[in-house]
Scaffold this active site. Structure first.
Site, PDB file in Angstrom:
ATOM      1  N   ASN A  90       0.808  -1.221   0.000  1.00  0.00           N
ATOM      2  CA  ASN A  90       0.000   0.000   0.000  1.00  0.00           C
ATOM      3  C   ASN A  90       0.842   1.273   0.000  1.00  0.00           C
ATOM      4  OD1 ASN A  90      -2.417   1.698   1.011  1.00  0.00           O
ATOM      5  ND2 ASN A  90      -0.958   1.829   2.709  1.00  0.00           N
ATOM      6  N   TYR A 157       1.761   9.774 -11.441  1.00  0.00           N
ATOM      7  CA  TYR A 157       0.958   9.011 -10.473  1.00  0.00           C
ATOM      8  C   TYR A 157       0.007   8.067 -11.215  1.00  0.00           C
ATOM      9  CZ  TYR A 157      -2.084   8.241  -6.388  1.00  0.00           C
ATOM     10  OH  TYR A 157      -2.801   7.677  -5.366  1.00  0.00           O
ATOM     11  N   LYS A 161       0.193   3.966 -11.063  1.00  0.00           N
ATOM     12  CA  LYS A 161      -0.885   3.248 -10.374  1.00  0.00           C
ATOM     13  C   LYS A 161      -1.686   2.367 -11.336  1.00  0.00           C
ATOM     14  CE  LYS A 161      -0.594   4.560  -6.030  1.00  0.00           C
ATOM     15  NZ  LYS A 161      -0.494   3.613  -4.923  1.00  0.00           N
ATOM     16  N   THR A 192      -6.622  11.346   4.219  1.00  0.00           N
ATOM     17  CA  THR A 192      -5.319  10.961   4.785  1.00  0.00           C
ATOM     18  C   THR A 192      -4.347  12.128   4.587  1.00  0.00           C
ATOM     19  OG1 THR A 192      -4.487  10.130   2.683  1.00  0.00           O
ATOM     20  CG2 THR A 192      -5.699   8.554   4.044  1.00  0.00           C
TER      21      THR A 192
HETATM   22  N1  LIG Z   1      -5.728   9.312   0.045  1.00  0.00           N
HETATM   23  C1  LIG Z   1      -6.272   9.133  -1.147  1.00  0.00           C
HETATM   24  O1  LIG Z   1      -7.180   9.897  -1.556  1.00  0.00           O
HETATM   25  C2  LIG Z   1      -5.831   7.976  -2.016  1.00  0.00           C
HETATM   26  C3  LIG Z   1      -6.614   7.669  -3.142  1.00  0.00           C
HETATM   27  C4  LIG Z   1      -6.242   6.610  -3.951  1.00  0.00           C
HETATM   28  C5  LIG Z   1      -5.095   5.872  -3.631  1.00  0.00           C
HETATM   29  N2  LIG Z   1      -4.347   6.207  -2.535  1.00  0.00           N
HETATM   30  C6  LIG Z   1      -3.163   5.392  -2.251  1.00  0.00           C
HETATM   31  O2  LIG Z   1      -3.266   4.883  -0.946  1.00  0.00           O
HETATM   32  C7  LIG Z   1      -1.957   4.529  -0.474  1.00  0.00           C
HETATM   33  C8  LIG Z   1      -1.814   5.020   0.952  1.00  0.00           C
HETATM   34  O3  LIG Z   1      -1.835   6.431   0.947  1.00  0.00           O
HETATM   35  P1  LIG Z   1      -2.602   7.291   2.060  1.00  0.00           P
HETATM   36  O4  LIG Z   1      -3.668   8.039   1.358  1.00  0.00           O
HETATM   37  O5  LIG Z   1      -2.941   6.438   3.212  1.00  0.00           O
HETATM   38  O6  LIG Z   1      -1.502   8.397   2.390  1.00  0.00           O
HETATM   39  P2  LIG Z   1      -0.369   8.491   3.491  1.00  0.00           P
HETATM   40  O7  LIG Z   1      -1.006   8.604   4.835  1.00  0.00           O
HETATM   41  O8  LIG Z   1       0.514   9.580   3.009  1.00  0.00           O
HETATM   42  O9  LIG Z   1       0.365   7.089   3.422  1.00  0.00           O
HETATM   43  C9  LIG Z   1       1.416   6.806   2.529  1.00  0.00           C
HETATM   44  C10 LIG Z   1       2.224   5.694   3.165  1.00  0.00           C
HETATM   45  O10 LIG Z   1       3.241   5.275   2.251  1.00  0.00           O
HETATM   46  C11 LIG Z   1       4.475   5.207   2.946  1.00  0.00           C
HETATM   47  N3  LIG Z   1       5.585   5.433   2.019  1.00  0.00           N
HETATM   48  C12 LIG Z   1       5.685   6.385   1.068  1.00  0.00           C
HETATM   49  N4  LIG Z   1       6.875   6.300   0.439  1.00  0.00           N
HETATM   50  C13 LIG Z   1       7.532   5.251   1.004  1.00  0.00           C
HETATM   51  C14 LIG Z   1       8.802   4.669   0.804  1.00  0.00           C
HETATM   52  N5  LIG Z   1       9.657   5.120  -0.136  1.00  0.00           N
HETATM   53  N6  LIG Z   1       9.155   3.606   1.575  1.00  0.00           N
HETATM   54  C15 LIG Z   1       8.324   3.134   2.531  1.00  0.00           C
HETATM   55  N7  LIG Z   1       7.095   3.649   2.759  1.00  0.00           N
HETATM   56  C16 LIG Z   1       6.704   4.698   2.010  1.00  0.00           C
HETATM   57  C17 LIG Z   1       4.365   6.308   3.995  1.00  0.00           C
HETATM   58  O11 LIG Z   1       5.213   6.018   5.100  1.00  0.00           O
HETATM   59  P3  LIG Z   1       6.566   6.808   5.488  1.00  0.00           P
HETATM   60  O12 LIG Z   1       6.386   8.242   5.067  1.00  0.00           O
HETATM   61  O13 LIG Z   1       6.636   6.610   6.973  1.00  0.00           O
HETATM   62  O14 LIG Z   1       7.626   6.085   4.758  1.00  0.00           O
HETATM   63  C18 LIG Z   1       2.916   6.159   4.437  1.00  0.00           C
HETATM   64  O15 LIG Z   1       2.794   5.165   5.431  1.00  0.00           O
HETATM   65  C19 LIG Z   1      -0.975   5.153  -1.457  1.00  0.00           C
HETATM   66  O16 LIG Z   1      -0.453   4.145  -2.301  1.00  0.00           O
HETATM   67  C20 LIG Z   1      -1.840   6.124  -2.249  1.00  0.00           C
HETATM   68  O17 LIG Z   1      -1.348   6.343  -3.543  1.00  0.00           O
HETATM   69  C21 LIG Z   1      -4.703   7.227  -1.718  1.00  0.00           C
END
Ligand SMILES: NC(=O)c1ccc[n+]([C@@H]2O[C@H](COP(=O)([O-])OP(=O)(O)OC[C@H]3O[C@@H](n4cnc5c(N)ncnc54)[C@H](OP(=O)(O)O)[C@@H]3O)[C@@H](O)[C@H]2O)c1
Length: 254
Positions: A90, A157, A161, A192
């Site tokens: 994720n 992005y 994805k 988030t």
């Molecule tokens: N929020 C939305 O609207 C949305 C919509 C569609 C899809 N998504 C997807 O959902 C997933 C989770 O995102 P979220 O919305 O929950 O946002 P978030 O709270 O920013 O979470 C992103 C997570 O990815 C980790 N991460 C990022 N780069 C990394 C790296 N190089 N190595 C290890 N960990 C890494 C971050 O941890 P650290 O910073 O601690 O490393 C964090 O735990 C993502 O793949 C995002 O693209 C989100």
């Protein structure tokens, strides 16, 4: 409760947002959980919370761009809990955004590396372990962006994805005979850190909210519950799918 009793899971991107909510739900449903991300303090407080609520978990901080990190997460699952049944890959980033004519090669490549290549490297090592114990379930976090919906300014992005959907299908076909199921969850907007960074004014938040038929964005726990479906035996005949969890954003034109 107990839909994941006896199961061992890895959750990446567990330091915040969707990953954090999912790790907590998996643990509440009986799974032993290995949590990963770069921010160690956030992972440690998550593990403490899970243990305080009667679950079991362990953390390994690292960067998903490193293949060694994925080997380490799988090794920790085996060392601490004896096996691996579920992996929720994720972790993700928005990457370089803005007009595509100005996006750098490095910025484009970074989104592909974190969102797509890292997910492949994770699955490579996870599946090798899962097949030793009769199979498992791999779930990727993709998005509606680049699948059923397009925004200007997020080419890297969207490309990274939507690549996950092809990866999902290829791995599902390859490892189905060994009882490994592979699915992708495609969230709409979820409240988030990533969402708040992208939508940092009330106007932007109103715009995004209105794109959804439900006229709201999701809470992280609502995504966690969809991921639980793919992780659990409730989806025992489901593999190779790209599953929208987008509050109707893809069918809305008002
Ligand atoms: N929020 C939305 O609207 C949305 C919509 C569609 C899809 N998504 C997807 O959902 C997933 C989770 O995102 P979220 O919305 O929950 O946002 P978030 O709270 O920013 O979470 C992103 C997570 O990815 C980790 N991460 C990022 N780069 C990394 C790296 N190089 N190595 C290890 N960990 C890494 C971050 O941890 P650290 O910073 O601690 O490393 C964090 O735990 C993502 O793949 C995002 O693209 C989100």
């Amino acid at each position: 409760m107990n839909r994941l009793n006896g199961k061992v899971a890895i959750v990446t991107g567990a330091s915040s947002g969707i990953g954090r909510a999912t790790a907590k739900l998996f643990a509440a449903e009986g799974a032993k959980v290995i949590v990963g991300a770069r921010r160690q303090a956030e992972l440690e407080s998550l593990v403490a919370e899970i243990k305080a609520e009667g679950g079991d978990a362990a953390a390994l901080a690292g960067d998903v761009r490193s293949e060694e990190y994925h080997k380490g997460l799988v090794a920790l699952a085996v060392e601490r809990f004896g096996r691996l049944d579920i992996a929720f890959n994720n972790a993700g980033i928005l990457g370089e955004a803005g007009p595509s004519t100005g996006v750098s090669e490095a910025g484009f490549a970074e989104a592909l590396t974190v969102n797509l290549t890292a997910s492949f490297l994770a699955a490579k090592h996870q599946i090798a372990e899962m097949v030793k114990h009769g199979g498992g379930s791999v779930i990727f976090t993709s998005t509606f962006v680049g699948y059923s919906f397009a925004f200007p300014g997020v080419a890297a992005y969207a490309a990274s994805k939507s690549g996950l959907i092809g990866l999902t299908q290829a791995l599902a076909a390859e490892f189905g005979p060994q009882h490994v199921r592979v699915n992708a969850v495609l969230p709409g907007a979820v409240d988030t850190d990533m969402y708040r960074e992208m939508n940092d004014t009330p106007d932007k938040q109103d715009f995004i909210t209105n794109l959804h038929a439900l006229k709201r964005v999701a809470a992280p726990d609502e995504l966690a519950r969809s991921v639980l479906y793919f992780a659990s035996d409730d989806s025992s005949f489901v593999t190779g799918t790209a599953s929208l969890v987008d509050g109707g954003a893809s069918i809305t034109r008002t």
